[in-house]
Every structure is written in structure tokens, then in C-alpha cells.
Write a protein that holds these residues in place. Sequence first.
Motif, PDB file in Angstrom:
ATOM      1  N   GLN A  66       0.831  -1.206   0.000  1.00  0.00           N
ATOM      2  CA  GLN A  66       0.000   0.000   0.000  1.00  0.00           C
ATOM      3  C   GLN A  66       0.868   1.261   0.000  1.00  0.00           C
ATOM      4  O   GLN A  66       0.599   2.215  -0.741  1.00  0.00           O
ATOM      5  CB  GLN A  66      -0.926   0.006   1.228  1.00  0.00           C
ATOM      6  N   GLU A  67       1.921   1.270   0.840  1.00  0.00           N
ATOM      7  CA  GLU A  67       2.798   2.447   0.904  1.00  0.00           C
ATOM      8  C   GLU A  67       3.536   2.643  -0.413  1.00  0.00           C
ATOM      9  O   GLU A  67       3.735   3.768  -0.870  1.00  0.00           O
ATOM     10  CB  GLU A  67       3.800   2.298   2.060  1.00  0.00           C
ATOM     11  N   THR A  68       3.943   1.531  -1.021  1.00  0.00           N
ATOM     12  CA  THR A  68       4.645   1.607  -2.304  1.00  0.00           C
ATOM     13  C   THR A  68       3.768   2.222  -3.371  1.00  0.00           C
ATOM     14  O   THR A  68       4.167   3.165  -4.074  1.00  0.00           O
ATOM     15  CB  THR A  68       5.105   0.205  -2.756  1.00  0.00           C
ATOM     16  N   MET A  69       2.550   1.722  -3.494  1.00  0.00           N
ATOM     17  CA  MET A  69       1.670   2.206  -4.548  1.00  0.00           C
ATOM     18  C   MET A  69       1.227   3.653  -4.299  1.00  0.00           C
ATOM     19  O   MET A  69       0.979   4.410  -5.238  1.00  0.00           O
ATOM     20  CB  MET A  69       0.464   1.282  -4.717  1.00  0.00           C
ATOM     21  N   LYS A  95       3.198   5.900  -2.992  1.00  0.00           N
ATOM     22  CA  LYS A  95       4.343   6.690  -3.460  1.00  0.00           C
ATOM     23  C   LYS A  95       4.423   6.677  -4.982  1.00  0.00           C
ATOM     24  O   LYS A  95       4.830   7.672  -5.587  1.00  0.00           O
ATOM     25  CB  LYS A  95       5.638   6.146  -2.840  1.00  0.00           C
ATOM     26  N   VAL A  96       4.061   5.560  -5.584  1.00  0.00           N
ATOM     27  CA  VAL A  96       4.043   5.495  -7.043  1.00  0.00           C
ATOM     28  C   VAL A  96       3.074   6.546  -7.586  1.00  0.00           C
ATOM     29  O   VAL A  96       3.381   7.268  -8.535  1.00  0.00           O
ATOM     30  CB  VAL A  96       3.650   4.083  -7.525  1.00  0.00           C
ATOM     31  N   TRP A  97       1.901   6.638  -6.990  1.00  0.00           N
ATOM     32  CA  TRP A  97       0.899   7.631  -7.426  1.00  0.00           C
ATOM     33  C   TRP A  97       1.442   9.053  -7.285  1.00  0.00           C
ATOM     34  O   TRP A  97       1.294   9.877  -8.189  1.00  0.00           O
ATOM     35  CB  TRP A  97      -0.373   7.468  -6.597  1.00  0.00           C
ATOM     36  N   ARG A  98       2.090   9.313  -6.160  1.00  0.00           N
ATOM     37  CA  ARG A  98       2.567  10.666  -5.892  1.00  0.00           C
ATOM     38  C   ARG A  98       3.791  11.039  -6.728  1.00  0.00           C
ATOM     39  O   ARG A  98       3.990  12.204  -7.058  1.00  0.00           O
ATOM     40  CB  ARG A  98       2.917  10.809  -4.403  1.00  0.00           C
ATOM     41  N   ARG A  99       4.627  10.038  -7.045  1.00  0.00           N
ATOM     42  CA  ARG A  99       5.906  10.337  -7.709  1.00  0.00           C
ATOM     43  C   ARG A  99       5.963   9.876  -9.167  1.00  0.00           C
ATOM     44  O   ARG A  99       7.032   9.901  -9.770  1.00  0.00           O
ATOM     45  CB  ARG A  99       7.046   9.679  -6.932  1.00  0.00           C
ATOM     46  N   ALA A 100       4.860   9.451  -9.699  1.00  0.00           N
ATOM     47  CA  ALA A 100       4.863   8.914 -11.071  1.00  0.00           C
ATOM     48  C   ALA A 100       5.407   9.914 -12.080  1.00  0.00           C
ATOM     49  O   ALA A 100       5.990   9.522 -13.095  1.00  0.00           O
ATOM     50  CB  ALA A 100       3.449   8.484 -11.457  1.00  0.00           C
ATOM     51  N   SER A 101       5.254  11.192 -11.806  1.00  0.00           N
ATOM     52  CA  SER A 101       5.730  12.217 -12.749  1.00  0.00           C
ATOM     53  C   SER A 101       7.249  12.217 -12.877  1.00  0.00           C
ATOM     54  O   SER A 101       7.794  12.779 -13.831  1.00  0.00           O
ATOM     55  CB  SER A 101       5.249  13.604 -12.311  1.00  0.00           C
ATOM     56  N   THR A 102       7.953  11.574 -11.934  1.00  0.00           N
ATOM     57  CA  THR A 102       9.424  11.539 -12.004  1.00  0.00           C
ATOM     58  C   THR A 102       9.924  10.327 -12.793  1.00  0.00           C
ATOM     59  O   THR A 102      11.122  10.194 -13.016  1.00  0.00           O
ATOM     60  CB  THR A 102      10.036  11.485 -10.587  1.00  0.00           C
ATOM     61  N   PHE A 103       9.015   9.460 -13.194  1.00  0.00           N
ATOM     62  CA  PHE A 103       9.415   8.276 -13.967  1.00  0.00           C
ATOM     63  C   PHE A 103       9.910   8.684 -15.353  1.00  0.00           C
ATOM     64  O   PHE A 103       9.254   9.446 -16.063  1.00  0.00           O
ATOM     65  CB  PHE A 103       8.231   7.306 -14.092  1.00  0.00           C
ATOM     66  N   THR A 122      12.158  -0.373  -7.230  1.00  0.00           N
ATOM     67  CA  THR A 122      13.054   0.474  -6.434  1.00  0.00           C
ATOM     68  C   THR A 122      12.281   1.215  -5.347  1.00  0.00           C
ATOM     69  O   THR A 122      12.739   1.328  -4.207  1.00  0.00           O
ATOM     70  CB  THR A 122      13.771   1.499  -7.346  1.00  0.00           C
ATOM     71  N   VAL A 123      11.087   1.694  -5.697  1.00  0.00           N
ATOM     72  CA  VAL A 123      10.240   2.364  -4.699  1.00  0.00           C
ATOM     73  C   VAL A 123       9.892   1.387  -3.577  1.00  0.00           C
ATOM     74  O   VAL A 123       9.988   1.716  -2.394  1.00  0.00           O
ATOM     75  CB  VAL A 123       8.945   2.910  -5.350  1.00  0.00           C
ATOM     76  N   ALA A 124       9.519   0.154  -3.940  1.00  0.00           N
ATOM     77  CA  ALA A 124       9.142  -0.864  -2.950  1.00  0.00           C
ATOM     78  C   ALA A 124      10.317  -1.206  -2.044  1.00  0.00           C
ATOM     79  O   ALA A 124      10.158  -1.346  -0.825  1.00  0.00           O
ATOM     80  CB  ALA A 124       8.641  -2.119  -3.652  1.00  0.00           C
ATOM     81  N   ARG A 125      11.491  -1.326  -2.629  1.00  0.00           N
ATOM     82  CA  ARG A 125      12.675  -1.649  -1.833  1.00  0.00           C
ATOM     83  C   ARG A 125      12.948  -0.550  -0.809  1.00  0.00           C
ATOM     84  O   ARG A 125      13.242  -0.823   0.359  1.00  0.00           O
ATOM     85  CB  ARG A 125      13.883  -1.813  -2.757  1.00  0.00           C
ATOM     86  N   ASN A 126      12.829   0.716  -1.235  1.00  0.00           N
ATOM     87  CA  ASN A 126      13.068   1.823  -0.314  1.00  0.00           C
ATOM     88  C   ASN A 126      12.024   1.872   0.798  1.00  0.00           C
ATOM     89  O   ASN A 126      12.337   2.190   1.949  1.00  0.00           O
ATOM     90  CB  ASN A 126      13.090   3.151  -1.083  1.00  0.00           C
ATOM     91  N   VAL A 127      10.775   1.556   0.465  1.00  0.00           N
ATOM     92  CA  VAL A 127       9.720   1.507   1.480  1.00  0.00           C
ATOM     93  C   VAL A 127      10.042   0.422   2.505  1.00  0.00           C
ATOM     94  O   VAL A 127       9.917   0.639   3.714  1.00  0.00           O
ATOM     95  CB  VAL A 127       8.345   1.239   0.836  1.00  0.00           C
TER      96      VAL A 127
END
Length: 200
Positions: free
Chosen positions: A70-73, A75-83, A96-101
Motif C-alpha cells: 500500500q505504501e509503495t503504490m 508513493k508510485v501515485w505521488r511520484r509517477a511524474s518523475t518516472f 526500487t520504490v518498494a525496496r526503499n519503502v
Amino acid sequence: MQQQRALMKKLETDEDTPPVKTDLDMLLTRVGEQADRQAFTDLFEKVAPRLKSFLRGQKQAESEIEVILQETMLKVWRRASTFDRSKSSAITWIYTVARNVKIDRLRKMSRPEPDPNDPSFVPAPPETGEQAMDRQQRSDILKRAVSLLPEDQKKIIMLSFFEEKPHSEIAEELGIPLGTVKSRIRLAFGKIRSELESLK
């Protein structure tokens, strides 16, 4: 690290990877550029099983897997513009986002929770006028007692208690043996104590 690389290789070399990878890149790009909720839902449905499988392989508890997912997704929603699809695939970026979480959660779990009943968290009551006057009087008496010390003892007391220097540093600075520093401090304490007793 080798396990992580092997997993990433597997994720990117599955038989269905070419269409799925392109699909994931497209979905993540739409989320980042348009805040497309349907694209995010589709992305979640495609990515969640892979992330869960990876986390289970890392021996994470099932309840913890759900939290990390849940935390990963989020952050994905919030940071998708940086992809940037020119630098990595969507699945690598999300991994990578999941690993950092996961790392952040491990750090938090290793830290003890602060005890709200700990006296150190209770603010000291404001000082009354009488307390302030008493504190100032005691400070004046102590300064007077120190001022009456012989110069060699006064110097050491100032360095040790007002500048908070260790005894070894004082000895080096004054060019005297460490034992001399300690004996002068003892003598100074005795004189200060006598002076304070006489002023009571």
C-alpha cells in the motif's frame, strides 16, 4: 543483492514481458502525466502480484506485505511524474520504490517507540519570580567563591566546568601533569565548599 538482481532479470525476461513491460510503461506514464486514476488501477492490478511474490521471497509477514504494498503504490501515485522510461522500465522503477519503502519500515521497526510517560517528555513548569531570584543569588555566591580561589585553581575550574574541557586537555593546555590538574580541582572544591558554608 544477487537475489534481487536475479528477480529483476526474471521480471524483465518472462515470456510475456515485451507486451506487459510496454503496457506498464504506458500506464505509469499516464499516471504521471495525467493523474489517470484508471491507469493507476490497471497498474496496481498488474504490479501487485509481482511485488507480493517478491516480498514473500524476502520472508516478510503477510500483514507487513500488505502495508509495504500500500505504501509503495501510494508513493508510485505521488511520484509517477518523475518516472523516465528512457532510464528504466516501469517495473524496475516501481521495484526500487518498494525496496526503499521496505528499508524505511525496517529502520522504523528497529527504533523503540518513545514513551509518552517518560518524565523527559514532560515540560518543566515555568520558573517563578522567587525561584529566579534564588537561582541568581546562588549563582552570585558561587561566582564569588570561585573568584576567591588562587589563580592556578581558578583557571582550572574555569576550563573544566565553564568551558567543559576534559582534564587531559587542561593538563596539555597548561603544560602541567594530569595529577596536578586533579589535585588542584580537589583543593578548589574544598575552598569553594568552605566559602559557601560560611555564607549560609
